[in-house]
Design an enzyme around this catalytic site. Structure first.
Site, PDB file in Angstrom:
ATOM      1  N   LYS A   1       6.850  -1.520  11.375  1.00 61.47           N
ATOM      2  CA  LYS A   1       6.436  -2.904  11.651  1.00 61.47           C
ATOM      3  C   LYS A   1       6.118  -3.054  13.141  1.00 61.47           C
ATOM      4  O   LYS A   1       5.142  -3.685  13.526  1.00 61.47           O
ATOM      5  CB  LYS A   1       7.560  -3.877  11.255  1.00 61.47           C
ATOM      6  CG  LYS A   1       7.297  -5.291  11.735  1.00 61.47           C
ATOM      7  CD  LYS A   1       8.311  -6.283  11.242  1.00 61.47           C
ATOM      8  CE  LYS A   1       8.013  -7.658  11.855  1.00 61.47           C
ATOM      9  NZ  LYS A   1       8.774  -8.728  11.250  1.00 61.47           N
TER      10      LYS A   1
ATOM     11  N   HIS B   1     -18.942  17.405 -21.883  1.00 59.32           N
ATOM     12  CA  HIS B   1     -18.766  15.953 -22.008  1.00 59.32           C
ATOM     13  C   HIS B   1     -17.497  15.610 -22.786  1.00 59.32           C
ATOM     14  O   HIS B   1     -17.508  14.786 -23.702  1.00 59.32           O
ATOM     15  CB  HIS B   1     -19.996  15.313 -22.648  1.00 59.32           C
ATOM     16  CG  HIS B   1     -21.212  15.437 -21.783  1.00 59.32           C
ATOM     17  ND1 HIS B   1     -21.445  14.632 -20.702  1.00 59.32           N
ATOM     18  CD2 HIS B   1     -22.227  16.323 -21.822  1.00 59.32           C
ATOM     19  CE1 HIS B   1     -22.567  14.994 -20.119  1.00 59.32           C
ATOM     20  NE2 HIS B   1     -23.060  16.027 -20.772  1.00 59.32           N
TER      21      HIS B   1
END
Ligand SMILES: NC(=O)c1ncn([C@@H]2O[C@H](COP(=O)(O)O)[C@@H](O)[C@H]2O)c1NC=O
Length: 521
Positions: A143, A282
């Protein structure tokens, strides 16, 4: 503001690490650069043993570490030193008033919670390994990145030592370190929350816990996604396993579609115990076969549909032999994945510049599958042919003459292979190899037609046919019987089963019901 002007010199560091690797070197380097070190219990002992001066946190706080280490750094003298925003005169003044000295660097790594759970430790031992003081310091430092640099991994120590020599980290670097630190604590908390929800405090006995959290880290950015206008990236889940972490031994960079096809190929090949090769295009198989060895399995799989196998993705459930590698090198193939490569195999494959060669253990994949949908996700237990109906011993003979053991093995192969085909799926097999695959049609008749057409008249005659779900009408089955298949396996359970059975009987074809379905979408 230039990067140079945002640098913050490192004069005082707080070091508290569970993983002590690289610690001595770090401590020596910091000390040599004139950095004052403050540290907790065994971290301080290690630093002192390396001959580096260190202040114990206890001396700083005037309060002993207590409760078996549950309270060490949870003290205002520590947290005020981490959290003071040194850009503010008021914060500086308060520190002076309180007699607190600020930290410029925080080096912390956390108790090994995940590893403790994985080791099968008791619940109490796991709870004890939930780090409290560590994340508090990491979050506080992250922070306060305008004033403090934070490091959570020994991999960053070299950067720290370089930075101390160079006037400290600039703001950009401190922000990146803070981002890394928040990821570290977030993923730590996900592990704790996940363990509570699934193992320690489940609200019911559902296999699906109330909370599931996954932390994904970007491993690479891909050239593009399914199509060139879609940007895409690969993420890993931190387990270090699976296709996402496969080792690429050769070839071009993997594409998005390479990954999805390779995933489907592994799923198809790993369904079989005998040496097996699956060739995927595919996400659908254009050939699956088992054989005495992987080279034979590949010849049989390739023969199913050589036209479609061009540009395919191959998965092998055993190490690749040189013979198989020589065969694959003759055919344009996008990817081959296997648990290993025997002597000479990699060299043969490497003759193909573009062929991607992957090594990944033949693991069965995740126990549960997640499918994102708009606004959420669906979870299901992975289909691994685990149902009773996947065992021919539990099949019901719906009509016709019972098959011999060898014939039943053929039909069982068709059933297993059919599972890897997108629904509606019909698969014809002969001699442990698919010979005709009808995939992804929106009605079962078309899938049957496609399978028969792909097989051709000769191969369809006497073939063993599998259907991933029941025939709602006799028409799909009639396409197969007209082509002369020997036997059919399907789940059964249609309202019109009687008509379907009647059609099989009329054609003199044996039909088994599994009672289990294998939709795959
Ligand atoms: N309780 C505390 O105040 C506290 N402060 C730091 N730790 C952890 O203790 C470990 C280091 O302890 P040691 O230096 O004694 O080996 C680090 O993993 C750090 O994250 C703490 N431990 C657990 O919460």
């Amino acid at each position: 503001m230039t990067a140079e002007s945002t640098k913050r010199a490192i004069r005082r560091a707080l070091v508290s690490v569970y993983d002590k690797s690289g610690l001595e070197e770090l401590a020596r380097g910091l000390h040599a650069a004139g950095v004052e070190l403050v540290s907790t219990g065994s971290t301080a002992s290690r630093i002192a043993a390396a001959g580096v001066p260190v202040t114990k946190v206890e001396e700083l706080t005037g309060f002993p570490e207590c409760l078996d280490g549950r309270v060490k750094t949870l003290h205002p003298k520590v947290h005020a030193g981490i959290l003071a925003d040194l850009r503010l005169d008021s914060h500086r003044a308060q520190l002076a008033e309180l007699g607190v000295e600020p930290f410029d660097l925080v080096v912390v790594n956390l108790y090994p919670f995940r590893e403790t759970v994985a080791s099968g430790a008791s619940p109490d031992e796991c709870v004890e390994q939930i780090d409290i003081g560590g994340p508090s310091m990491v979050r506080a430092a992250a922070k306060n990145h305008p004033s403090v640099a934070v490091v959570t991994s020994p991999e960053r120590y070299a950067d720290v030592l370089a930075a101390v020599q160079d006037g400290g980290f600039d703001l950009g670097a401190r922000k990146r370190l803070a981002a890394e630190a928040f990821r570290h604590t977030a993923s730590y908390d996900l592990a704790v929350a996940g363990w509570f929800a699934a193992d320690y405090a489940p609200v019911d006995d559902s296999p699906f816990p109330e909370f599931v959290g996954t932390a994904l880290e970007r491993k690479s950015t891909l050239r593009y996604g399914e199509n060139p206008h879609q940007p895409a990236a690969l993420y890993v889940d931190g387990t270090g396993a699976g296709l996402a972490e496969a080792q690429q031994l050769h070839g071009k960079e993997m594409s998005f579609n390479n990954y999805t096809d390779t995933d489907a190929a592994r799923r198809a090949a790993y369904d079989h115990d005998a040496p097996c090769v699956a060739i995927i295009k595919h996400a659908n198989p254009c050939g699956i076969a088992i054989g005495a060895d992987v080279a034979e399995a590949h010849r049989k799989a390739h023969a199913c549909d050589p036209l479609s196998a061009f540009g395919g993705v191959i998965a092998v459930n055993r190490p690749v032999s040189k013979e198989l590698a020589e065969q694959v090198a003759e055919i344009f193939t996008e990817v081959i994945v296997a648990p290993d490569y025997e002597d000479g195999a990699l060299e043969a494959l490497a003759r193909k510049k573009n062929l991607r060669v992957l090594k990944a253990p033949a693991a069965p994949g995740q126990p549960a599958e997640v499918k994102p949908i708009d606004g959420g996700a669906l979870l299901q237990i992975t289909d691994r042919l685990q149902a009773e109906g996947d065992d021919p011993a539990h099949w019901t003979l719906a009509t016709g003459e019972a098959l011999s053991a060898a014939e039943l093995t053929e039909l069982a192969f068709a059933w297993r292979a059919c599972r890897a085909v997108k629904s509606n799926a019909i698969l014809l097999a002969k001699d442990g190899a698919s010979v005709g695959v009808g995939m992804g049609q929106v009605n079962r008749v078309d899938s049957a037609k496609l399978a028969v057409e792909r097989a051709g008249e000769e191969r369809a005659r006497g073939a063993y046919a599998a259907s991933d779900a029941f025939f709602p009408f006799p028409d799909g089955l009639e396409v197969l019987t007209a082509a002369g298949v020997k036997a059919v396996v399907q789940p059964g359970g249609s309202l019109r089963d009687e008509l379907v059975v009647e059609a099989a009987k009329k054609a003199g074809v044996t039909m088994y019901f599994t009672g289990t379905r294998h939709f795959f979408h």
